[in-house]
Design a protein around this motif. Structure first.
Motif, PDB file in Angstrom:
ATOM      1  N   HIS A 122       1.008  -1.723  -0.063  1.00 26.73           N
ATOM      2  CA  HIS A 122      -0.300  -0.139  -0.375  1.00 26.73           C
ATOM      3  C   HIS A 122       1.178   1.371  -0.003  1.00 26.73           C
ATOM      4  O   HIS A 122       0.345   2.406  -1.140  1.00 26.73           O
ATOM      5  CB  HIS A 122      -0.970   0.068   1.113  1.00 26.73           C
ATOM      6  N   ALA A 123       2.160   1.240   0.885  1.00 27.31           N
ATOM      7  CA  ALA A 123       2.314   2.199   0.424  1.00 27.31           C
ATOM      8  C   ALA A 123       3.402   2.781  -0.834  1.00 27.31           C
ATOM      9  O   ALA A 123       4.048   3.743  -1.050  1.00 27.31           O
ATOM     10  CB  ALA A 123       3.770   2.336   1.864  1.00 27.31           C
ATOM     11  N   GLY A 125       2.101   1.833  -3.286  1.00 27.97           N
ATOM     12  CA  GLY A 125       1.005   2.018  -4.046  1.00 27.97           C
ATOM     13  C   GLY A 125       0.594   3.499  -3.973  1.00 27.97           C
ATOM     14  O   GLY A 125       0.071   4.173  -5.140  1.00 27.97           O
ATOM     15  N   ALA A 126       1.258   4.130  -2.538  1.00 29.85           N
ATOM     16  CA  ALA A 126       0.799   5.020  -2.627  1.00 29.85           C
ATOM     17  C   ALA A 126       1.612   6.466  -3.056  1.00 29.85           C
ATOM     18  O   ALA A 126       1.751   7.573  -3.894  1.00 29.85           O
ATOM     19  CB  ALA A 126       0.274   5.817  -0.738  1.00 29.85           C
ATOM     20  N   VAL A 129       1.712   6.688  -6.944  1.00 27.92           N
ATOM     21  CA  VAL A 129       0.559   7.726  -7.639  1.00 27.92           C
ATOM     22  C   VAL A 129       0.795   9.143  -6.878  1.00 27.92           C
ATOM     23  O   VAL A 129       0.329   9.845  -7.948  1.00 27.92           O
ATOM     24  CB  VAL A 129      -0.745   6.750  -6.463  1.00 27.92           C
ATOM     25  N   GLY A 130       1.080   9.405  -6.290  1.00 32.65           N
ATOM     26  CA  GLY A 130       1.593  10.461  -5.527  1.00 32.65           C
ATOM     27  C   GLY A 130       2.577  10.912  -7.050  1.00 32.65           C
ATOM     28  O   GLY A 130       2.745  12.264  -7.223  1.00 32.65           O
TER      29      GLY A 130
END
Length: 146
Positions: A122-123, A125-126, A129-130
Protein backbone atom coordinates in the motif's frame (compact mmCIF):
# COMPACT_ATOMS: atom_id res chain seq x y z
CA UNK A 1 -18.99 -25.17 25.15
CA UNK A 2 -21.08 -23.83 22.36
CA UNK A 3 -21.93 -25.31 18.97
CA UNK A 4 -24.09 -24.20 16.07
CA UNK A 5 -25.31 -26.90 13.70
CA UNK A 6 -26.79 -26.13 10.30
CA UNK A 7 -29.18 -28.40 8.40
CA UNK A 8 -28.97 -27.80 4.65
CA UNK A 9 -31.05 -28.86 1.69
CA UNK A 10 -29.44 -31.77 -0.22
CA UNK A 11 -30.13 -30.23 -3.61
CA UNK A 12 -28.72 -26.84 -2.60
CA UNK A 13 -26.13 -27.01 0.22
CA UNK A 14 -26.05 -23.21 0.48
CA UNK A 15 -29.74 -23.10 1.38
CA UNK A 16 -29.96 -23.56 5.15
CA UNK A 17 -33.20 -25.16 6.28
CA UNK A 18 -32.66 -25.15 10.00
CA UNK A 19 -30.17 -23.79 12.51
CA UNK A 20 -29.72 -25.58 15.81
CA UNK A 21 -27.94 -23.66 18.55
CA UNK A 22 -26.61 -26.06 21.18
CA UNK A 23 -25.17 -24.34 24.23
CA UNK A 24 -23.76 -25.76 27.48
CA UNK A 25 -25.13 -29.23 26.71
CA UNK A 26 -22.08 -30.57 24.93
CA UNK A 27 -18.90 -31.36 26.79
CA UNK A 28 -15.92 -29.52 25.34
CA UNK A 29 -14.02 -32.79 24.83
CA UNK A 30 -16.71 -34.26 22.59
CA UNK A 31 -16.68 -31.70 19.81
CA UNK A 32 -13.62 -30.83 17.71
CA UNK A 33 -14.02 -27.64 15.72
CA UNK A 34 -11.02 -27.93 13.43
CA UNK A 35 -7.84 -29.89 13.10
CA UNK A 36 -4.62 -28.24 14.16
CA UNK A 37 -2.78 -26.64 11.24
CA UNK A 38 -0.56 -28.92 9.25
CA UNK A 39 2.55 -27.54 7.63
CA UNK A 40 3.70 -28.82 4.30
CA UNK A 41 7.27 -29.88 3.75
CA UNK A 42 9.34 -27.78 1.38
CA UNK A 43 12.38 -29.41 -0.12
CA UNK A 44 15.81 -28.11 0.76
CA UNK A 45 16.64 -27.49 -2.91
CA UNK A 46 13.66 -25.17 -3.26
CA UNK A 47 14.58 -23.32 -0.07
CA UNK A 48 18.15 -22.78 -1.27
CA UNK A 49 17.08 -21.56 -4.72
CA UNK A 50 14.40 -19.30 -3.22
CA UNK A 51 16.81 -17.82 -0.68
CA UNK A 52 19.46 -17.20 -3.36
CA UNK A 53 16.85 -15.38 -5.44
CA UNK A 54 15.66 -13.44 -2.39
CA UNK A 55 19.19 -12.43 -1.39
CA UNK A 56 19.90 -11.39 -4.99
CA UNK A 57 16.78 -9.23 -5.12
CA UNK A 58 17.58 -7.66 -1.75
CA UNK A 59 21.18 -6.99 -2.87
CA UNK A 60 19.92 -5.28 -6.03
CA UNK A 61 17.49 -3.15 -4.04
CA UNK A 62 20.23 -2.35 -1.52
CA UNK A 63 22.46 -1.23 -4.37
CA UNK A 64 19.70 1.05 -5.66
CA UNK A 65 19.21 2.47 -2.17
CA UNK A 66 22.96 3.10 -1.85
CA UNK A 67 23.05 4.84 -5.25
CA UNK A 68 20.11 7.08 -4.39
CA UNK A 69 21.57 8.06 -1.02
CA UNK A 70 25.05 8.58 -2.50
CA UNK A 71 23.76 10.83 -5.28
CA UNK A 72 21.15 12.73 -3.28
CA UNK A 73 22.85 16.07 -4.00
CA UNK A 74 22.69 15.58 -7.77
CA UNK A 75 20.27 17.84 -9.63
CA UNK A 76 18.38 14.90 -11.11
CA UNK A 77 17.87 13.37 -7.66
CA UNK A 78 16.65 16.65 -6.25
CA UNK A 79 14.17 17.03 -9.11
CA UNK A 80 12.96 13.43 -8.75
CA UNK A 81 12.28 13.74 -5.01
CA UNK A 82 15.13 11.69 -3.59
CA UNK A 83 13.58 11.18 -0.11
CA UNK A 84 10.49 9.61 -1.66
CA UNK A 85 12.72 7.34 -3.74
CA UNK A 86 14.49 6.23 -0.55
CA UNK A 87 11.18 5.46 1.16
CA UNK A 88 9.95 3.64 -1.94
CA UNK A 89 13.06 1.45 -2.09
CA UNK A 90 12.87 0.70 1.65
CA UNK A 91 9.26 -0.44 1.33
CA UNK A 92 10.24 -2.54 -1.71
CA UNK A 93 12.93 -4.17 0.41
CA UNK A 94 10.40 -4.88 3.18
CA UNK A 95 8.01 -6.42 0.64
CA UNK A 96 10.80 -8.54 -0.83
CA UNK A 97 12.01 -9.66 2.58
CA UNK A 98 8.47 -10.52 3.65
CA UNK A 99 8.38 -13.17 0.91
CA UNK A 100 10.28 -15.39 3.35
CA UNK A 101 7.02 -15.69 5.31
CA UNK A 102 5.64 -17.88 2.51
CA UNK A 103 7.59 -20.77 4.01
CA UNK A 104 5.03 -22.60 6.16
CA UNK A 105 7.19 -22.82 9.29
CA UNK A 106 4.65 -21.84 11.95
CA UNK A 107 1.55 -19.74 12.59
CA UNK A 108 3.62 -16.65 13.35
CA UNK A 109 4.87 -16.53 9.75
CA UNK A 110 1.32 -16.89 8.46
CA UNK A 111 0.09 -14.07 10.72
CA UNK A 112 3.06 -11.84 9.88
CA UNK A 113 2.68 -12.20 6.10
CA UNK A 114 -0.44 -10.09 5.60
CA UNK A 115 0.62 -7.00 7.57
CA UNK A 116 4.13 -6.95 6.10
CA UNK A 117 2.98 -7.33 2.52
CA UNK A 118 -0.16 -5.24 2.93
CA UNK A 119 1.48 -2.22 4.52
CA UNK A 120 4.50 -2.23 2.23
CA UNK A 121 2.50 -2.71 -0.98
CA UNK A 122 0.00 0.00 0.00
CA UNK A 123 2.85 2.39 0.77
CA UNK A 124 4.50 1.58 -2.56
CA UNK A 125 1.23 2.23 -4.36
CA UNK A 126 0.65 5.52 -2.53
CA UNK A 127 4.16 6.77 -3.31
CA UNK A 128 3.84 5.80 -6.98
CA UNK A 129 0.44 7.49 -7.31
CA UNK A 130 1.82 10.66 -5.71
CA UNK A 131 4.82 10.67 -8.01
CA UNK A 132 2.65 10.05 -11.09
CA UNK A 133 0.34 12.89 -10.07
CA UNK A 134 3.36 15.20 -9.73
CA UNK A 135 4.70 14.23 -13.16
CA UNK A 136 1.24 14.61 -14.71
CA UNK A 137 0.73 18.05 -13.20
CA UNK A 138 4.16 19.23 -14.37
CA UNK A 139 3.74 17.86 -17.89
CA UNK A 140 0.19 19.11 -18.31
CA UNK A 141 1.33 22.62 -17.36
CA UNK A 142 4.23 22.41 -19.80
CA UNK A 143 1.96 21.14 -22.59
CA UNK A 144 -0.47 24.04 -22.05
CA UNK A 145 2.38 26.51 -22.64
CA UNK A 146 3.15 25.13 -26.09
Amino acid sequence: SHAILFMADESNPLHILERMDVAVTIDSRVLTFEDPPTFLVITTNFKVIFLIFLIGALAFEGRLLFAVIKNKGHVVMQMSQGPFLVVLIVFCMVATFSCITFFPINDFFCNLRSPLLGISLHAIGAILVGRLWRVHSMLSTALRLT
